[in-house]
Design a protein around this motif. Structure first.
Motif, PDB file in Angstrom:
ATOM      1  N   ASP A   1       0.282   1.030  -6.848  1.00 22.99           N
ATOM      2  CA  ASP A   1       0.239  -0.255  -6.156  1.00 22.99           C
ATOM      3  C   ASP A   1       0.035  -1.396  -7.144  1.00 22.99           C
ATOM      4  OD1 ASP A   1       0.554   1.194  -3.900  1.00 22.99           O
ATOM      5  OD2 ASP A   1      -1.498   0.947  -3.169  1.00 22.99           O
TER       6      ASP A   1
ATOM      7  N   ASP B   1      -8.367   3.980  -5.080  1.00 29.00           N
ATOM      8  CA  ASP B   1      -7.933   4.661  -3.860  1.00 29.00           C
ATOM      9  C   ASP B   1      -8.745   5.924  -3.605  1.00 29.00           C
ATOM     10  OD1 ASP B   1      -7.046   6.225  -5.907  1.00 29.00           O
ATOM     11  OD2 ASP B   1      -4.914   5.885  -5.547  1.00 29.00           O
TER      12      ASP B   1
ATOM     13  N   ASP C   1       0.847  -1.191   0.000  1.00 31.74           N
ATOM     14  CA  ASP C   1       0.000   0.000   0.000  1.00 31.74           C
ATOM     15  C   ASP C   1       0.883   1.241   0.000  1.00 31.74           C
ATOM     16  OD1 ASP C   1      -1.750   2.070   0.478  1.00 31.74           O
ATOM     17  OD2 ASP C   1      -2.551   1.249   2.344  1.00 31.74           O
TER      18      ASP C   1
END
Lengths: 188, 177
Positions: free
Chosen positions: A85, B110, A78
């Motif tokens: 990633d 993310d 991470d």
């Protein structure tokens, strides 16, 4: 004679009690495996592995008799950037589907005094194993407020990516990765 | 009501532009994933790929909505050919939509948004399922190969209509029927 035997037994038992086994507290996340690597030589890029497990045994009276092993789930990398990633998990770097595990197993521990230790061991990453040395430090140990007993260490080491068969060119300043380990163990 | 001779002009334009963009995006996609870190395209190629992709997504959604209200020109071929053709076109649309969604999911796992040509940012939805970037990446790649495969069949079928059957199928899409 009887006293001597009892004394010896007591001595032995206190020795075995002292060389305690600890499990790294990943459930409570009082542990982390972090890494950093230079970006272009202008800054540090940091990241971590979210999933790992490990245990160690430690005897404050005889630190060199200690040992530690940590297993890291490479898929849990991470660096706070999904695209990066994904790239780091791919065949260009860690190839996590082929090598889902990284592992450190200590082989020898040197007590430098003043809570400082040198931890020698084998580190396996990307399917390759090399001998490394972790510069470690005991942070502290003692009873916790909930009836347990804890001891914590931190350590750092630097590895060359090419030693682990990772040859993607990130530039001349980014050939090495510094790995730092912060662990708190709960006495079993 | 008589069916029109040709496809409407807007659809012809969107069709051929989409064809160009899809082929270009496929080539760029294959090329850019192997760029080296020090390549001057390392950052720009993915940026443009994502920008163009999101614009094409909006155009395609608009196209599909408009298409439902558009009367098509005459069809050729037997019943079987016509149902295969409908199936093929639906598969092409479905793959396009799958490619848009999977592409979006790669970059937004993310929570980051996607910048479209530095005009504006499409917000990211975050991680909707585990290993989102990796799974979406695989789907994106396979769907892209599938789409190119279907596009080749689509083109061959159009040539067959034009040169062998000598019907107006292709001309309807060039506006020259």
């Amino acid at each position: 004679m009887k006293k001597l035997v009892i004394g010896a037994l007591l001595g032995l038992s206190s020795l075995t009690v002292n060389a305690a086994d600890y499990v790294i507290d990943t459930n409570g996340a009082h542990a982390s495996v972090n890494f950093k690597i230079q970006h272009l030589g202008y800054s540090w890029l940091t990241g971590r592995f979210n999933d790992f497990s490990g245990k160690f045994s430690y005897d404050p009276a005889k630190p060199e008799a200690s040992s530690i092993s940590v297993t890291i789930d490479t898929d849990s990398l991470d660096s706070n950037h999904a695209e990066r990633d994904k790239h780091l998990r791919s065949g260009d770097f860690l190839a996590v589907s082929k090598y889902p595990e990284a592992k450190f197993v200590s082989t020898k521990i040197e007590d430098l005094g003043g809570n400082k230790l040198k931890v020698y061991g084998d580190f396996t990453l990307h399917g390759e194993t090399n001998a490394i040395v972790i510069d470690a430090q005991k942070i502290g140990e003692g009873a916790d407020p909930w009836g347990g007993y804890r001891a914590g260490f931190s350590g750092t080491t630097t590895i060359a990516l090419k030693d682990y068969g990772i040859d993607y060119n990130l530039g001349p300043a980014s050939t090495h990765v510094e790995i730092s380990l912060h662990v708190e163990g709960i006495k079993q | 009501m008589n069916s029109p001779k040709n496809w409407p002009l807007w659809l012809i334009a969107v069709h051929w532009l989409s064809a160009l963009v899809v082929i270009g995006m496929f080539a760029v996609g294959i090329w850019m994933v192997d760029l080296t870190y020090y390549s001057e395209w390392y950052r720009t190629a993915p940026h443009w790929h994502k920008s163009v992709g999101l614009v094409l997504a909006v155009v395609t959604i608009g196209r599909l909505l408009m298409r439902t209200r558009t009367q098509r020109p005459a069809r050729y071929g037997n019943k079987l050919e016509q149902s295969l053709s409908s199936l093929g076109h639906m598969a092409i649309y479905a793959l396009l939509v799958i490619i848009f969604i999977s592409g979006y999911l790669i970059s937004t796992a993310d929570g980051r948004g996607i910048e479209v040509f530095n005009w504006f940012t499409v917000p990211g939805a975050g991680e909707l399922f585990t290993d989102q970037s990796d799974i979406a990446g695989e789907v994106h790649e396979y769907a892209a190969f599938g789409l190119i495969g279907l596009a080749v069949i689509h083109a061959l079928a159009a040539f067959k209509h034009h040169f062998i059957n000598r019907d107006a199928t292709l001309s309807q899409m060039t506006g020259r029927h």
